[in-house]
Design an enzyme around this catalytic site. Structure first.
Site, PDB file in Angstrom:
ATOM      1  N   LYS A   1      41.423   8.205 -62.028  1.00  0.00           N
ATOM      2  CA  LYS A   1      42.654   8.163 -62.814  1.00  0.00           C
ATOM      3  C   LYS A   1      43.872   8.083 -61.915  1.00  0.00           C
ATOM      4  CE  LYS A   1      40.814  11.389 -66.222  1.00  0.00           C
ATOM      5  NZ  LYS A   1      40.687  12.841 -66.360  1.00  0.00           N
TER       6      LYS A   1
ATOM      7  N   LYS B   1      43.000  15.356 -52.338  1.00  0.00           N
ATOM      8  CA  LYS B   1      44.197  15.407 -53.190  1.00  0.00           C
ATOM      9  C   LYS B   1      45.385  15.959 -52.412  1.00  0.00           C
ATOM     10  CE  LYS B   1      42.003  15.908 -57.734  1.00  0.00           C
ATOM     11  NZ  LYS B   1      41.881  16.774 -58.913  1.00  0.00           N
TER      12      LYS B   1
ATOM     13  N   LYS C   1      35.810   5.502 -55.356  1.00  0.00           N
ATOM     14  CA  LYS C   1      35.484   5.935 -56.720  1.00  0.00           C
ATOM     15  C   LYS C   1      36.502   5.440 -57.738  1.00  0.00           C
ATOM     16  CE  LYS C   1      36.458  10.126 -57.817  1.00  0.00           C
ATOM     17  NZ  LYS C   1      36.663  11.554 -57.984  1.00  0.00           N
TER      18      LYS C   1
END
Ligand code: TYM
Length: 340
Positions: A208, A113, A205
């Site tokens: 969102k 992230k 993966k």
């Protein structure tokens, strides 16, 4: 005897997708009969990346409504909002002060992230797993049902409880045995659905935060949109759907989704689809997804039509969660030596 405890949560960031459902929430439902279950909407986690204040409350409510629509029953489970139980932030601070910085710096999700955020990485993003540890440890959870991507965070929660709190601060009983302050939780990661992959790339993966909407199926997508996304999903030139071929991650992922959504065992799904071409398989998968989500979407609309009822569930959850969390926090404060 008290039933074993379960705690889990999902962030109210954008729409929940098939990965959140099949990897996590679906597994919560069955645990309600055998365990004392706590499910929170982790809104404090949602602000560890830049967020829109105009959407946070609404997304929190819709996530709670989705829990219920997926089968979480407020009569059997405690459903609550993380930020409404202040013990989460307070325990996170106490745990921060005993958690080594390098434990956090090696978290895979942080690294991934942080890479996407560039210069704008908050302290909160680094600290995310400590807050998650606080969420779990406050409820003396025995089991934490999550997807595969949370395994490392669960390990961290275990290490903080065991090595940084119990081993250092546990009081002793009269015979000199340490009395554990925090319960050390176990992850519950079911094999099927633990890692749902993107529709546009079978090796990454479903997430969102993927900017490509076509990469995921959201739980509230219309039947038309679901069919469209599946029609456009990445395929390969080979006939027949199989599991476990490392050269064919898309076939593995979509066949796995089909098994879960159609309620078939992996063996049955593999047998049914072994000779199928993609053109025959995709409409079948789309139909299974639409049918599996239909009752969830219907229940969701009913719940959203009654906001007062939903708020009442969350208020009841807040009260029960606060009682349990405050008792644990008091234990930790005492063990750390704070003035009573
Ligand atoms: P979040 O919101 O990112 O994910 C919520 C749950 O969905 C699972 N998941 C998946 N499972 C399978 N395949 C996927 N593609 C996929 N994507 C997401 C996640 O593993 C998770 O179980 N950090 C947590 C939220 C959290 C939490 C907690 C969880 C905060 N405190 C305490 C358990 C206990 C998270 O990943 O949220």
């Amino acid at each position: 005897m008290a039933r074993p405890r379960v705690l889990s949560g999902v962030q109210p960031t954008g729409s929940l997708h098939l990965g959140n459902w099949l990897g996590a929430i679906r597994n919560w439902v069955d645990l309600q009969d055998s365990h004392d279950t706590f499910f929170c909407v982790v809104d404090l986690h949602a602000i560890t990346v830049p967020h829109d204040p105009a959407r946070l409350a609404e997304d929190t409510l819709s996530t709670a409504a989705l829990y219920l629509a997926c089968g979480i029953d407020p009569a059997r489970s405690t459903v609550f909002v993380q930020s409404q139980v202040s013990a989460h932030s307070e325990l996170a601070w106490l745990l921060n002060c005993v958690t080594p910085l390098n434990w956090l710096e090696r978290m895979i999700q942080f690294k991934e992230k942080a890479l996407k955020q560039g210069d704008n990485v908050s302290v909160g993003l680094l600290d995310y797993p400590v807050l998650m540890a606080a969420d779990i440890l406050l409820y003396d959870a025995d089991l934490v049902p999550v997807g595969e991507d949370q395994k490392q965070h669960l390990e961290l929660a275990r290490d903080i409880a065991q090595q940084r709190i119990n081993a250092r601060f546990a009081p002793r009983d009269p015979s000199g045995e340490p009395i554990a302050i925090l319960r050390v939780p176990e992850p519950l990661i079911l094999k099927q659905g633990a890692r749902v992959m993107s529709l546009t790339d079978g090796s990454s993966k479903m997430s969102k935060s993927d900017p490509n909407e076509g990469s995921r199926i959201n739980l509230l997508d219309s039947p038309e949109l679901i069919s469209k996304k599946i029609k456009r999903a990445k395929t390969d030139p080979v006939m027949g759907l199989v599991f476990g071929d490392p050269e064919r991650p898309e076939a593995d992922n979509l066949l796995g989704l089909y098994a879960l959504l159609a309620g078939l065992s992996p063996e049955q799904a593999a047998a049914d689809c072994a000779q199928m071409g993609w053109g025959q398989f995709k409409p079948l998968l789309a139909e299974a997804a639409v049918e599996a989500l239909r009752p969830v979407q219907q229940r969701y609309s009913e719940l959203r039509a009654d906001p007062a009822g939903l708020l009442q569930v969350l208020e009841q959850g807040r009260c029960r969660a606060t009682d349990v969390a405050d008792a644990t926090l008091a234990r930790v404060r005492q063990a750390l030596g704070f003035l009573a």
